[in-house]
Design an enzyme around this catalytic site. Structure first.
Site, short mmCIF file in Angstrom:
data_model
loop_
_atom_site.label_atom_id
_atom_site.label_comp_id
_atom_site.label_asym_id
_atom_site.label_seq_id
_atom_site.Cartn_x
_atom_site.Cartn_y
_atom_site.Cartn_z
CB SER A 142 -29.10 -47.44 -39.92
OG SER A 142 -28.29 -47.16 -38.81
CG HIS A 153 -25.77 -51.61 -38.78
ND1 HIS A 153 -26.99 -51.46 -38.15
CD2 HIS A 153 -25.52 -50.41 -39.37
CE1 HIS A 153 -27.44 -50.24 -38.35
NE2 HIS A 153 -26.57 -49.58 -39.10
CG ASP A 189 -27.08 -53.80 -35.86
OD1 ASP A 189 -26.00 -53.18 -35.75
OD2 ASP A 189 -28.05 -53.37 -36.50
#
Length: 224
Positions: free
Chosen positions: A112, A197, A165
């Site tokens: 991320s 995610h 996601d």
């Protein structure tokens, strides 16, 4: 800034993985999973981001590599913060080089926001690295590329994203990969169907294979 979580090599160290966590996490969040897949000669460094206010979360203070203002593709970005975080990563790379691990035996990775930082730091580093692992992320300050790139176009990049996601849109990952492929020669973008995610066993297997192969190439001279 908290001390990084370090997983020492179990054999003679000849390689290093520096892996940056996502927003609000710490180095402990990834150290066990990475320890389970790294080769025995690889040291793993999982730094923890400094705690700072995050605009995206109403100014709430949490571990964050730089400020996140939005996760819209064309939205404003914290350029000074991204540059400062990059300088910190470059310092970690330099520390490993000073300890005898050459740049082409160092893999940068992250998840991320950490993956975004890994991509940006690798592209703006002045020596070829072994590779980049970029999970569920995007390329920050993308409008500055390829102009901002100073690294070799041959550095291998493994980018991975779940197509469900809800945090960093899958499309954002796809667009970043398309841009990277326009100026880097060795970019893999892998989609994980149904993944949100987060990571998965399949993805970690692929990360393991990517790390193994890139380090094999660095020995044979492919990635000099």
């Amino acid at each position: 800034m908290a001390a990084p979580v370090i997983v020492e090599a179990t054999a003679k160290q000849t390689a290093t993985l520096i892996f940056m966590h996502g927003l609000g996490d710490t180095g402990h969040g990834w150290s066990s999973a990475l320890a389970a897949i790294r080769p025995p000669f690889m040291k793993v460094i999982c730094p923890t981001a400094p705690t700072q206010p995050v605009s995206l979360n109403a100014g709430f203070r949490m571990p964050s590599w730089f400020d996140l203002k939005t996760l819209d593709i064309g939205g404003p970005e914290d350029e000074p913060g991204i540059h400062a975080a990059r300088d910190s990563v470059h310092g970690m790379i330099q520390k490993e080089i000073s300890a005898g691990i050459p740049a082409n035996r160092i893999v940068l990775g992250g998840f991320s926001q950490g993956g975004a930082l890994a991509l940006y730091s690798a592209l703006t580093y002045d020596q070829p690295l072994a590779g980049v692992v970029a999970l569920s992320c995007w390329l920050p300050l993308h409008k500055q590329f390829p102009g901002a790139k100073v690294n070799s176009e041959d550095v291998p990049i493994f980018q991975a994203h779940g197509d469900y996601d809800p945090v960093v849109p899958y499309k954002f990952g796809q667009l970043s990969a398309s841009l990277l492929k326009s100026f880097m020669k060795n970019v893999t973008f892998k989609t994980y169907n149904g993944l949100s995610h987060s990571s998965s066993d399949d993805e970690m297997d692929d990360v393991k294979n990517f790390i193994t192969l890139t380090l094999l190439f660095s020995i044979t001279g492919h990635n000099q």
